[in-house]
Structures are given as structure tokens and as C-alpha cells.
Design an enzyme around this catalytic site. Structure first.
Site, PDB file in Angstrom:
ATOM      1  N   LYS A 107       3.603   0.462  -1.447  1.00 11.78           N
ATOM      2  CA  LYS A 107       4.247  -0.849  -1.296  1.00 11.78           C
ATOM      3  C   LYS A 107       4.703  -1.096   0.147  1.00 11.78           C
ATOM      4  O   LYS A 107       4.959  -2.234   0.519  1.00 11.78           O
ATOM      5  CB  LYS A 107       5.412  -0.992  -2.268  1.00 11.78           C
ATOM      6  CG  LYS A 107       4.936  -1.120  -3.714  1.00 11.78           C
ATOM      7  CD  LYS A 107       6.065  -1.398  -4.686  1.00 11.78           C
ATOM      8  CE  LYS A 107       5.554  -1.590  -6.106  1.00 11.78           C
ATOM      9  NZ  LYS A 107       5.110  -0.316  -6.741  1.00 11.78           N
TER      10      LYS A 107
HETATM   11  C1  PLP Z   1       4.137  -0.271  -7.858  1.00 14.99           C
HETATM   12  C2  PLP Z   1       3.475   1.035  -8.097  1.00 14.99           C
HETATM   13  C3  PLP Z   1       2.263   1.152  -8.823  1.00 14.99           C
HETATM   14  C4  PLP Z   1       1.629  -0.020  -9.535  1.00 14.99           C
HETATM   15  O1  PLP Z   1       1.026  -0.914  -8.643  1.00 14.99           O
HETATM   16  P1  PLP Z   1       0.615  -2.382  -9.115  1.00 14.99           P
HETATM   17  O2  PLP Z   1       0.087  -3.063  -7.914  1.00 14.99           O
HETATM   18  O3  PLP Z   1       1.890  -3.014  -9.639  1.00 14.99           O
HETATM   19  O4  PLP Z   1      -0.392  -2.227 -10.210  1.00 14.99           O
HETATM   20  C5  PLP Z   1       1.648   2.396  -8.910  1.00 14.99           C
HETATM   21  N1  PLP Z   1       2.205   3.487  -8.335  1.00 14.99           N
HETATM   22  C6  PLP Z   1       3.359   3.429  -7.648  1.00 14.99           C
HETATM   23  C7  PLP Z   1       3.912   4.674  -7.058  1.00 14.99           C
HETATM   24  C8  PLP Z   1       4.032   2.206  -7.488  1.00 14.99           C
HETATM   25  O5  PLP Z   1       5.188   2.163  -6.803  1.00 14.99           O
END
Ligand code: PLP
Length: 433
Positions: A107
Site C-alpha cells: 500500500k
Molecule cells: C490490503 C492488503 C491486501 C489486499 O489487497 P487488495 O488490493 O485490497 O486486494 C493483501 N495483502 C496485504 C498485506 C494488504 O495490506
């Protein structure tokens, strides 16, 4: 480039409105009107380019009518300030490590791009933007670190007192500068309700420019396509079919992979891998899409029962469900299977986090049935971020990277707040416009 709402294609807005509003007024998600296809020469020579050079080309193709060349360069440089190495794990199986950013999860890419782009889009106005975020942990840290020190933007984070792990909390409460944390005497849903009320309050909105940086914002979504290009460019075997397995919750990451494919990247197949929150795999398997209450699992960043980017997946296939189902297959795994995968891969000397483990399982199952592929799974977080789960699975300590350990040394600075919108409103109203 204009952006349309997935709920109504004739509702179209400019880049700045899509980024600053986040969500369309009809609650649809914004999507680019046209998806540019990159020249073949770029794709043929992609292995010779750096991550940033790839970024300039891809972001340039999307935003060259909205931003100057210098702005595109600054935006990409700010976003890609850390690497995303492709690790060779087994014959034809690669881990794409997306956890080398400040908060050790993928993210960080979206949060950094979003903050920089927002600051560019508001640079001409002298009004300050206030980004309001309710968090149960990870979103707060990625957004806060992404926006840290960005001029013209102030981040206000609401989190439930005592309900966020110490490590998560420290990643946003110790930063200072333009990041303010409010510790709410309530649960996550209370924080979210207070933020929503603020967006709907006409008095506050007359005085302040309030926005959100949640994961459906195009400025968080679009940059995620960059690491698919980069991973592809680093695959050693040219010409062999490529599958990506994406551990998914809200499905933004998977949708960004499909965006890369639409821009010309020759990815043949995707696996949408989830934990027991399996509404999308169930749909891909042939049933009607039906949102469900979320179930708690050890890969808790994917505990989502009503994935917010689902309309984006459909929009990328022109709302043709059958095409979506032929190019993306679903897979879901229990906590026990996830733990077994962490243990198995550790024997090869590699430590998975629980989310990456789900991606790994999805990839292996697909490749067992389709041996003519080479495959990449997205390792979305550092195992140290989920060290309780990983240490339990392995019976040994996980070493925290220095930058994660450094957060723990910082001093927590928060304002306490009752679970009361009026108190939050008074706080916001006291800020200068
Ligand atoms: C947010 C997150 C996901 C999921 O990603 P999406 O784009 O919401 O499908 C997977 N792994 C981790 C560690 C995350 O923080």
C-alpha cells in the site's frame, strides 16, 4: 484523460476531480475513459529499463494530457523510491516483494503516488487539503507515511483506542509534522462514522477542503500497475506464458494487474487468491456475485466480504462477466493451509507472510494444472508485520527490519477524543482554512 463512474458511464470528470473527490457522487468508482496501449518497442526493450524509466513511460501514457513531463518524473520518482525485487523461489516460481517501502506493505506505492499527485493538483490553490482517514491499522500507516511532509496537505487519522496493535499504532502516531492522530474512545466503525459525518457536514465543507485517500481512489489504484510491468521485465525466460497470482481483499491490486495487461503487457492469466472470504472465487467459479459478512482469518488485511473494487474488475472487461471468468481464476485457502505453506516454503529458506502465502498457494495450484507457465505471486507484506502468526507457524523469531524497529522507538503523540461527532467537528472547525 477523463474518468467515468462505473455506475454511469456518462458521468465524466477531469483527473483533479476524480482524485480529490475519490468516489463519484453516484458512489461509482472512477475509471479511465480510454486505456492507452503502449508501443511494442517499449515492451520489447523493457528488460533494459529501470523501474523508474518504466514508470515514466506508463504514467506518461496515462497522464500526459494532465501533467507536465517534470511533474510525471517527480511523481514517479517519489513513488518508486524503493525497489520491488523479484525473488527466484522455485523453478518458474517467483515472489514479487512489494514490502520494501516505509510501512512494509504494497500500500506504500499507492499512498505515495496519491499524496504527491494530490499536492500537485492543489498547488495552484492556496487552500489546504485535509485528508481524513479512519483506520483499524494498516491504512493509517500507509497513508500517513505517504503524505508525511507533503506540502499543502494535512492528514487527520482516527483510530479506535486500544484496538490497534502497538506496532501499527506507532507507524502513524509518532510521525508529527503534517500528521495528526486522534485516539477515539470507540471501535473502528465509530471512527468511520465520524469521518463520514464530516464529509456530509455542510458547515465544515464550506470552510475546509476535506478529502479521503481510501483504496478506491484512482491515485492509489493506478500506480499499482507499475510493478506488474517491472516484474515482467525481470523474468529471465522470454516467451514463456506468464501468470500472476494476487492475494486479494478489496481487489484493487488484481484490478491494477489487469490494467497493465490492457495497456499491452503480455500477461496470459491471473489467479485471484483469497482466504475464507471467498466471494470473488465463488463468483469466478460460476455462481452469482453475493457479498457476505467478513470472516476473521490470519491474513486479516484480506478479510473483506464485500470487495470495493469488484465493479472495477467488471469495467475492465466491459462488464462482460464471461471474459473476466476466462482470464481470471479464483482460489481460496483456509488458515491451516496458509500456515502449512509458510512452513513448507521456510524449508527452502524463504519466509512468507500470511498474505503472500495465500498468493503462493494460488500460484502453485494453477501451475500444477498448467505446467507450460512461469508464474509470479505478489508478496504484499513483510513477514515481520504479521510476526505473531509467522512466529507461531515457524516456532522461531522473525527479525524486524531496522525501519520497522525504528518506529517502536518513536514517541506516541495523540489527541484523545470521545466517540462523539460534535467533539470531532469542533476540533476540525478550529483548524485554519
Ligand atoms: C490490503 C492488503 C491486501 C489486499 O489487497 P487488495 O488490493 O485490497 O486486494 C493483501 N495483502 C496485504 C498485506 C494488504 O495490506
Amino acid at each position: 484523460m477523463k474518468f467515468y463512474s462505473t455506475s454511469n458511464r456518462s458521468h465524466q470528470v477531469e483527473l483533479s476531480e476524480a482524485v480529490i473527490k475519490g468516489l463519484a457522487p453516484d458512489q461509482g468508482l472512477y475509471m479511465p475513459m480510454e486505456i492507452p496501449v503502449l508501443e511494442e518497442a517499449f515492451l520489447e526493450n523493457i528488460s533494459d529499463l529501470t523501474f523508474r524509466e518504466i514508470g515514466y513511460r506508463v504514467i506518461g501514457a496515462l497522464f500526459s494530457t494532465d501533467l507536465t513531463e517534470t511533474q510525471i518524473k517527480d511523481l514517479v520518482d517519489h513513488t518508486l523510491s524503493f525497489d520491488a525485487p523479484l525473488v527466484d523461489l522455485e523453478e518458474d516460481v517467483y515472489s514479487l516483494e512489494l514490502f520494501h517501502g516505509p510501512t512494509l506493505a504494497f500500500k506504500d506505492f499507492g499512498a505515495r503516488f496519491c499524496s504527491k499527485l494530490m499536492s500537485m493538483l492543489i498547488a495552484k490553490s492556496d487552500q489546504k487539503v485535509r485528508v481524513l482517514v479512519a483506520t483499524s491499522g494498516d491504512t493509517g500507516s500507509a497513508v500517513a507515511n505517504g503524505f508525511l511532509g507533503v506540502e499543502g496537505v494535512e492528514v487527520i487519522i482516527l483510530f479506535p483506542k486500544g484496538k490497534v496493535s502497538e506496532l501499527q499504532e506507532k507507524q502513524f502516531t509518532t510521525l508529527g509534522q503534517n500528521v495528526t492522530s486522534l485516539e477515539v474512545d470507540g471501535v473502528f466503525d465509530d471512527c468511520q462514522r465520524m469521518v463520514k459525518s464530516a464529509f456530509l457536514d455542510s458547515e465544515l465543507n464550506e470552510k475546509l477542503l476535506l478529502t479521503s485517500a481510501n483504496s478506491i481512489n484512482i491515485a492509489r489504484w493506478i500506480p499499482q500497475c507499475l510493478y506488474y510491468f517491472y516484474a515482467f521485465s525481470r523474468l529471465p525466460k522470454k516467451g514463456k506464458k506468464v501468470v500472476f497470482s494476487v492475494p486479494s481483499g478489496n481487489f484493487g491490486n488484481l484490478a491494477a494487474g489487469i490494467l497493465a495487461q490492457k495497456m499491452g503487457l503480455p500477461i496470459t492469466h491471473f489467479v485471484a487468491a483469497t482466504n475464507e472470504n471467498k466471494v470473488v472465487p465463488t463468483f469466478l467459479g460460476g455462481e452469482e456475485f453475493a457479498a457476505k459478512p467478513s470472516v476473521q482469518t490470519i491474513s486479516n488485511s484480506m478479510d473483506v466480504g464485500n470487495p470495493s473494487n469488484f465493479p472495477r474488475l467488471l469495467a475492465l472487461y466491459d462488464f462482460d462477466e464471461n471474459r473476466l471468468k476466462t482470464q481470471v481464476s479464483g482460489a481460496f485457502y483456509s488458515d491451516a493451509e496458509t500456515i502449512a505453506a509458510i512452513q513448507k516454503v521456510k524449508k527452502k529458506g524463504y519466509t512468507l507472510d500470511p498474505h503472500g502465502a495465500v498468493g503462493y498457494l494460488g500460484l502453485k495450484d494453477f501451475m500444477d494444472a498448467n505446467p507450460d507457465y512461469q508464474g509470479v505471486f505478489l508478496e504484499t507484506a513483510h513477514p515481520g508485520k504479521f510476526r505473531d502468526v509467522v512466529e507461531n507457524a515457524l516456532g522461531e523469531k522473525v527479525i524486524l527490519p531496522e525501519r520497522l524497529a525504528a518506529f517502536l522507538k518513536g514517541e506516541k503523540q495523540v489527541f484523545s477524543m470521545a466517540n462523539d461527532f460534535e467533539e470531532f467537528k469542533t476540533f476540525l472547525a478550529s483548524l485554519s482554512s
